[in-house]
Design a protein around this motif. Structure first.
Motif, PDB file in Angstrom:
ATOM      1  N   ARG A 372     -20.799  13.599  -9.371  1.00 33.30           N
ATOM      2  CA  ARG A 372     -19.744  14.425  -9.979  1.00 33.30           C
ATOM      3  C   ARG A 372     -18.802  15.245  -9.142  1.00 33.30           C
ATOM      4  O   ARG A 372     -19.911  16.039  -8.205  1.00 33.30           O
ATOM      5  CB  ARG A 372     -19.860  14.903 -11.202  1.00 33.30           C
ATOM      6  CG  ARG A 372     -20.229  13.630 -12.610  1.00 33.30           C
ATOM      7  CD  ARG A 372     -20.839  14.778 -13.592  1.00 33.30           C
ATOM      8  NE  ARG A 372     -21.226  13.448 -14.709  1.00 33.30           N
ATOM      9  CZ  ARG A 372     -21.276  13.933 -15.559  1.00 33.30           C
ATOM     10  NH1 ARG A 372     -21.817  15.044 -16.474  1.00 33.30           N
ATOM     11  NH2 ARG A 372     -21.731  13.138 -17.099  1.00 33.30           N
ATOM     12  N   ALA A 395     -25.583  15.573 -10.646  1.00 33.13           N
ATOM     13  CA  ALA A 395     -25.149  14.890 -11.694  1.00 33.13           C
ATOM     14  C   ALA A 395     -24.249  13.607 -11.894  1.00 33.13           C
ATOM     15  O   ALA A 395     -23.632  13.385 -10.433  1.00 33.13           O
ATOM     16  CB  ALA A 395     -24.017  16.199 -12.708  1.00 33.13           C
ATOM     17  N   ASP A 397     -22.476  10.279 -13.774  1.00 32.80           N
ATOM     18  CA  ASP A 397     -22.005   8.694 -15.220  1.00 32.80           C
ATOM     19  C   ASP A 397     -23.508   8.451 -15.299  1.00 32.80           C
ATOM     20  O   ASP A 397     -24.271   7.906 -14.299  1.00 32.80           O
ATOM     21  CB  ASP A 397     -21.741   8.152 -14.276  1.00 32.80           C
ATOM     22  CG  ASP A 397     -19.863   9.290 -14.350  1.00 32.80           C
ATOM     23  OD1 ASP A 397     -19.074   9.937 -14.430  1.00 32.80           O
ATOM     24  OD2 ASP A 397     -18.759   8.032 -13.692  1.00 32.80           O
ATOM     25  N   ASP A 398     -23.471   8.505 -16.251  1.00 29.53           N
ATOM     26  CA  ASP A 398     -24.620   7.377 -17.226  1.00 29.53           C
ATOM     27  C   ASP A 398     -24.696   6.138 -17.063  1.00 29.53           C
ATOM     28  O   ASP A 398     -24.129   5.240 -16.777  1.00 29.53           O
ATOM     29  CB  ASP A 398     -24.515   7.471 -19.066  1.00 29.53           C
ATOM     30  CG  ASP A 398     -24.463   8.832 -19.085  1.00 29.53           C
ATOM     31  OD1 ASP A 398     -25.109   9.671 -18.983  1.00 29.53           O
ATOM     32  OD2 ASP A 398     -24.293   8.973 -20.217  1.00 29.53           O
ATOM     33  N   GLY A 451     -26.526  11.908 -17.771  1.00 33.71           N
ATOM     34  CA  GLY A 451     -25.734  12.521 -16.557  1.00 33.71           C
ATOM     35  C   GLY A 451     -26.628  13.203 -15.593  1.00 33.71           C
ATOM     36  O   GLY A 451     -26.081  13.475 -14.641  1.00 33.71           O
TER      37      GLY A 451
END
Length: 461
Positions: A372, A395, A397-398, A451
């Motif tokens: 991210r 970090a 996205d799932d 995340g």
């Protein structure tokens, strides 16, 4: 000779020969035991009979009949002797015969001075064993010393033993032949599951990799083999599927730059161009050629790693200093996405410096490109218990469990939206995994929390 070797390579033939050998040893041992048992029983019986006869005839001379009366009645003495070939002799102590019944004219041994029967054994010139029992006594009326000698040739007993031996040998041969035939049939029937497994295994080919051996119905001795064979087929099927997917992905990765090169070249050839336009087209083509060159180099590295031909020259690497250099190199790329680094490292690692930088660099590039924006990439490293561990955490996205499981697959890119900008063609994490395998270590990935993704590299000492 070649045909004999082929027969000996047969499991049935080997087991059959082993069974025949064991059977021959057992029957031979039993036959020898019975043969000697019968022989000893015969000898013991003859010794007992001769001792009894010698004692009886000694009493006959000393207590029942005068010696002169026995001389006058030789048939009575012979009738008392019973066996036709047995020997009976009454002699004076000087050796002069008084009465002698000796049908085969056997040489008489000397009599020892003993009041109780003594057993001796002699052998004739024909090889016949003769057992003797002798005793010394005194005549009833004259009180003269009389030697009583009783003998029995063992010809009939030895003939009976020879007949027993020959019959036992023939019976053993017939029994072994029958047992071998029965054992052959039983072995062939018992090994039928092996032939069934071979027939089932022959059905496996690239179009039918789903075929498996039935472990439940297999004999207990073959279940481990069937399970191992099925496990091998599972690995082959997985490898074949990966190879098929790899071939398709490789063709796709090569097709894109080749399509661009062909398209740009065709457009250029439609009409004459200025030198500046040709230069721009050549520069664009050079970028595609460089992309193909990187792809081929990555594929060559993975191929050498799979074959174990890639040499690893280890050295002591200061984790804090080396990781700091790597982060400084990628700092500009991180700033483009407003990302920062956080480093905590201590200790040393035993690894190839170039491969260490390449593995960590691929993880950093992966974190920058797929993490991210505006987040911090954390790098943690330490050395303890003979191994060094490096963590790269960022970090994202799932990710689903399927995506997480395939991150180290070749050409796999979880973020398809950014695949066009990837210079590694989806091989970056696969190269990381190959580098760790070359070091005898491991590369792991996990999502400790929603995340967030964590890559863990373990370098053995």
């Amino acid at each position: 000779m070649m045909r004999l070797r082929l027969h000996l390579n047969s499991l049935i033939v080997r087991l059959l020969l082993a069974c025949i050998g064991v059977l021959c040893l057992l029957t031979g041992a039993l036959g020898t035991y019975f043969y000697h048992s019968v022989r000893l029983a015969q000898e013991h019986r003859i010794e007992t009979v001769l001792s009894g006869r010698a004692a009886y005839f000694a009493r006959l001379v000393s207590e029942m009949y005068p010696l002169e009366e026995l001389k006058e009645r030789p048939l009575l003495v012979a009738r008392m002797l019973g066996a036709e070939r047995d020997v009976l002799a009454f002699r004076h102590s000087s050796g002069d015969p008084v009465i002698e019944v000796n049908p085969d004219r056997l040489p008489l041994p000397p009599v020892l001075d003993a009041e109780r029967p003594l057993i001796r054994q002699t052998v004739t010139t024909d090889g016949v064993e003769v057992y003797w029992a002798s005793v010394r006594t005194r005549a009833l009326t004259t009180n003269d010393t009389i030697d009583v000698l009783v003998g029995h040739p063992m010809s009939e007993e030895r003939a009976m033993l020879a007949t027993f031996r020959d019959r036992f040998f023939m019976a053993t041969l017939a029994g072994v032949a029958m047992a071998a035939a029965i054992a052959f049939c039983l072995l062939k029937r018992g090994l039928q599951p092996v032939h069934q497994m071979a027939t089932r295994a022959a059905e496996v080919h690239p179009g039918q990799l789903h075929v498996r051996l039935d472990v439940k119905t297999a004999p207990s001795e073959l279940r481990a083999l069937a399970a191992a064979f099925n496990a091998m087929l599972d690995r082959l099927a997985d490898g074949y599927q990966r190879l098929s997917q790899f071939s398709a992905d490789l063709a796709h990765e090569i097709r894109t730059p080749l399509g661009i090169l062909i398209g740009q070249t065709q457009v250029t050839l439609v009409q004459p161009r200025s030198p500046e336009e040709y230069r721009a087209i050549l520069e664009s083509n050079l970028e595609e050629f460089e992309s193909l060159n990187r792809l081929s180099e990555n594929m060559l590295f993975l191929a050498r790693a799979d074959e174990g031909r890639q040499q690893v020259e280890r050295s002591a690497i200061d984790l804090d200093r080396e990781l700091g250099k790597i982060l400084d190199y990628f700092e500009g790329l991180a700033l483009e996405r407003d990302m920062a680094f956080s480093l905590e490292a201590s200790g040393t690692a035993s690894a190839s410096a170039d491969l260490f930088r390449r593995a960590i660099g691929n993880l950093i590039v992966n974190a920058i490109r797929h993490g991210r924006e505006g987040t911090t990439i954390r790098i943690r490293a330490d050395a303890s218990e003979g191994q060094a561990t490096v963590h790269v955490i960022n970090a994202v996205d799932d990710l689903s469990s399927v995506q997480l499981h395939r991150l180290f697959d070749r050409f796999y890119q979880a973020d398809q939206a950014r695949s066009g900008n990837s210079a590694s063609h989806g091989l970056g994490l696969a190269i990381v995994d190959a580098i760790m395998r070359l070091h005898g270590g491991s590369a792991e990935v996990s999502c400790p929390q929603a995340g967030e993704i964590r890559f863990r590299l373990v370098f053995p000492g």
